[in-house]
Design a protein around this motif. Structure first.
Motif, PDB file in Angstrom:
ATOM      1  N   SER A 167      15.208 -33.711  28.509  1.00 51.27           N
ATOM      2  CA  SER A 167      14.943 -34.177  27.613  1.00 51.27           C
ATOM      3  C   SER A 167      15.919 -35.147  27.144  1.00 51.27           C
ATOM      4  N   SER A 168      16.257 -36.679  26.782  1.00 56.59           N
ATOM      5  CA  SER A 168      16.997 -36.630  26.054  1.00 56.59           C
ATOM      6  C   SER A 168      16.586 -38.121  24.764  1.00 56.59           C
ATOM      7  N   SER A 169      15.223 -37.671  24.232  1.00 57.72           N
ATOM      8  CA  SER A 169      14.932 -38.230  23.878  1.00 57.72           C
ATOM      9  C   SER A 169      14.373 -37.007  21.788  1.00 57.72           C
ATOM     10  N   SER A 170      14.461 -38.579  21.342  1.00 57.79           N
ATOM     11  CA  SER A 170      14.068 -37.877  19.777  1.00 57.79           C
ATOM     12  C   SER A 170      13.949 -38.663  18.458  1.00 57.79           C
ATOM     13  N   ASP A 171      12.735 -37.776  17.565  1.00 58.86           N
ATOM     14  CA  ASP A 171      12.555 -38.181  16.779  1.00 58.86           C
ATOM     15  C   ASP A 171      13.353 -39.228  15.965  1.00 58.86           C
ATOM     16  N   ARG A 172      13.609 -40.562  15.565  1.00 62.92           N
ATOM     17  CA  ARG A 172      14.779 -40.620  14.616  1.00 62.92           C
ATOM     18  C   ARG A 172      14.207 -40.315  12.960  1.00 62.92           C
ATOM     19  N   MET A 173      12.328 -40.628  12.950  1.00 63.54           N
ATOM     20  CA  MET A 173      12.554 -40.230  11.415  1.00 63.54           C
ATOM     21  C   MET A 173      11.357 -39.768  11.516  1.00 63.54           C
ATOM     22  N   PRO A 174      12.234 -38.526  11.637  1.00 59.59           N
ATOM     23  CA  PRO A 174      11.205 -37.005  10.916  1.00 59.59           C
ATOM     24  C   PRO A 174      10.605 -36.839   9.334  1.00 59.59           C
ATOM     25  N   SER A 175       9.683 -36.771   9.225  1.00 57.04           N
ATOM     26  CA  SER A 175       9.133 -36.209   8.141  1.00 57.04           C
ATOM     27  C   SER A 175       9.533 -34.898   7.387  1.00 57.04           C
ATOM     28  N   ILE A 176      10.214 -35.325   6.370  1.00 56.46           N
ATOM     29  CA  ILE A 176      10.359 -33.699   5.249  1.00 56.46           C
ATOM     30  C   ILE A 176       9.100 -32.362   5.130  1.00 56.46           C
ATOM     31  N   ARG A 177       8.466 -33.167   4.668  1.00 54.35           N
ATOM     32  CA  ARG A 177       7.204 -32.846   4.081  1.00 54.35           C
ATOM     33  C   ARG A 177       6.402 -32.977   4.977  1.00 54.35           C
ATOM     34  N   PRO A 178       5.118 -32.302   4.714  1.00 58.04           N
ATOM     35  CA  PRO A 178       3.928 -32.220   6.335  1.00 58.04           C
ATOM     36  C   PRO A 178       2.821 -33.769   5.446  1.00 58.04           C
ATOM     37  N   PHE A 179       2.323 -33.572   6.223  1.00 53.10           N
ATOM     38  CA  PHE A 179       1.347 -35.330   5.915  1.00 53.10           C
ATOM     39  C   PHE A 179       0.639 -34.995   4.871  1.00 53.10           C
ATOM     40  N   ASP A 180       0.027 -33.735   4.602  1.00 55.91           N
ATOM     41  CA  ASP A 180      -1.570 -33.608   4.247  1.00 55.91           C
ATOM     42  C   ASP A 180      -0.849 -32.915   2.716  1.00 55.91           C
ATOM     43  N   GLU A 181       0.750 -33.127   2.654  1.00 57.55           N
ATOM     44  CA  GLU A 181       0.950 -32.930   1.141  1.00 57.55           C
ATOM     45  C   GLU A 181       1.452 -34.144  -0.209  1.00 57.55           C
ATOM     46  N   TYR A 227      15.268 -35.464  14.878  1.00 60.33           N
ATOM     47  CA  TYR A 227      14.865 -34.575  15.195  1.00 60.33           C
ATOM     48  C   TYR A 227      14.784 -34.669  16.627  1.00 60.33           C
ATOM     49  N   SER A 228      16.228 -33.596  17.795  1.00 58.91           N
ATOM     50  CA  SER A 228      15.838 -34.117  18.810  1.00 58.91           C
ATOM     51  C   SER A 228      15.284 -32.786  19.908  1.00 58.91           C
ATOM     52  N   LEU A 229      14.436 -33.861  20.504  1.00 58.71           N
ATOM     53  CA  LEU A 229      13.668 -32.715  21.567  1.00 58.71           C
ATOM     54  C   LEU A 229      14.314 -31.778  22.599  1.00 58.71           C
ATOM     55  N   ASN A 285       8.937 -40.951  25.849  1.00 60.83           N
ATOM     56  CA  ASN A 285       8.229 -40.706  25.226  1.00 60.83           C
ATOM     57  C   ASN A 285       8.009 -41.512  23.560  1.00 60.83           C
ATOM     58  N   ILE A 286       7.844 -42.102  22.917  1.00 67.84           N
ATOM     59  CA  ILE A 286       8.316 -42.517  21.879  1.00 67.84           C
ATOM     60  C   ILE A 286       7.757 -41.613  21.033  1.00 67.84           C
ATOM     61  N   TRP A 287       8.709 -41.423  20.045  1.00 70.80           N
ATOM     62  CA  TRP A 287       7.948 -40.228  19.233  1.00 70.80           C
ATOM     63  C   TRP A 287       7.843 -40.494  17.250  1.00 70.80           C
ATOM     64  N   ASN A 288       7.809 -41.969  17.153  1.00 73.57           N
ATOM     65  CA  ASN A 288       7.703 -42.631  16.023  1.00 73.57           C
ATOM     66  C   ASN A 288       8.187 -44.410  16.329  1.00 73.57           C
ATOM     67  N   THR A 289       7.238 -43.819  14.423  1.00 73.52           N
ATOM     68  CA  THR A 289       7.219 -45.860  14.597  1.00 73.52           C
ATOM     69  C   THR A 289       8.412 -45.646  13.200  1.00 73.52           C
ATOM     70  N   THR A 290       7.722 -46.417  12.370  1.00 72.40           N
ATOM     71  CA  THR A 290       8.243 -46.395  10.741  1.00 72.40           C
ATOM     72  C   THR A 290       8.256 -44.367  10.262  1.00 72.40           C
ATOM     73  N   LEU A 291       7.329 -43.900  11.032  1.00 77.87           N
ATOM     74  CA  LEU A 291       7.483 -43.025  10.765  1.00 77.87           C
ATOM     75  C   LEU A 291       7.332 -41.801  11.835  1.00 77.87           C
ATOM     76  N   GLY A 292       7.777 -40.397  11.984  1.00 74.90           N
ATOM     77  CA  GLY A 292       7.881 -39.766  12.766  1.00 74.90           C
ATOM     78  C   GLY A 292       6.336 -38.800  12.755  1.00 74.90           C
ATOM     79  N   ASN A 293       7.148 -37.621  12.464  1.00 74.89           N
ATOM     80  CA  ASN A 293       6.324 -36.337  12.845  1.00 74.89           C
ATOM     81  C   ASN A 293       6.993 -35.056  11.914  1.00 74.89           C
TER      82      ASN A 293
END
Length: 165
Positions: free
Chosen positions: A84-98, A77-79, A49-57
């Protein structure tokens, strides 16, 4: 199990056994979600799967740093998962509602990065075309049928546990 060609975005998964569990799922775009205080925030097995675009989770258990203070972790962020060999290359440091990104903004990114068009060849159906993630799918010849699926029993755990969605 068996999900393909979905865009999963702008969700909050908190205080569950799994924030999201992907078993034998392919070519799904998963980004702009908050995975907080789950036993396992994100899990992938026998999937691609794809875990990020220009931002991740956002993952509450992310241990990486943000040296340049751009709000995106410096280390992917390694899943977790046995295969699994997937990772989110753009993990957010803060939740998106902040204040960093609103739900409508994430929806606009889906339009920009996830174009769904007919699949032309076998193999991985997601590819980057001129900076846009294109997720291809075969044109259906009939409605989908899952002969090996069993009915979902929602009367048993974990569906009867209290969840805060």
């Amino acid at each position: 199990k068996g999900c393909q060609f979905n865009a999963v975005y702008a969700n909050n998964a908190a205080e569950n056994k799994h924030g999201i569990r992907m078993n034998e799922n392919w070519n799904n775009l998963i980004f702009g979600n908050n995975f907080q205080f789950n036993n396992i925030n994100a899990y992938e097995n026998q999937s691609c799967n794809i875990w990020n675009t220009t931002l991740g989770n956002y993952y509450s258990d992310y241990q990486g740093e943000d040296e340049n203070k751009d709000g995106i972790g410096d280390v992917p962020y390694s899943l977790p998962g046995p295969e699994s060999s997937s990772s989110d290359r753009m993990p957010s440091i803060r939740p998106f509602d902040e204040g960093r990104l609103e739900r409508a903004d994430i929806g606009e990114l889906v339009k920009k990065y996830a174009l769904f068009e007919p699949k032309e060849e076998a193999g991985t159906a997601a590819r980057l075309v001129e900076g846009v993630m294109v997720i291809s799918h075969p044109l259906p010849s009939s409605p989908p049928q899952w002969k090996d699926s069993e009915p979902l029993d929602v009367s048993s755990s974990p569906f009867q546990e209290v969840n805060d969605f």
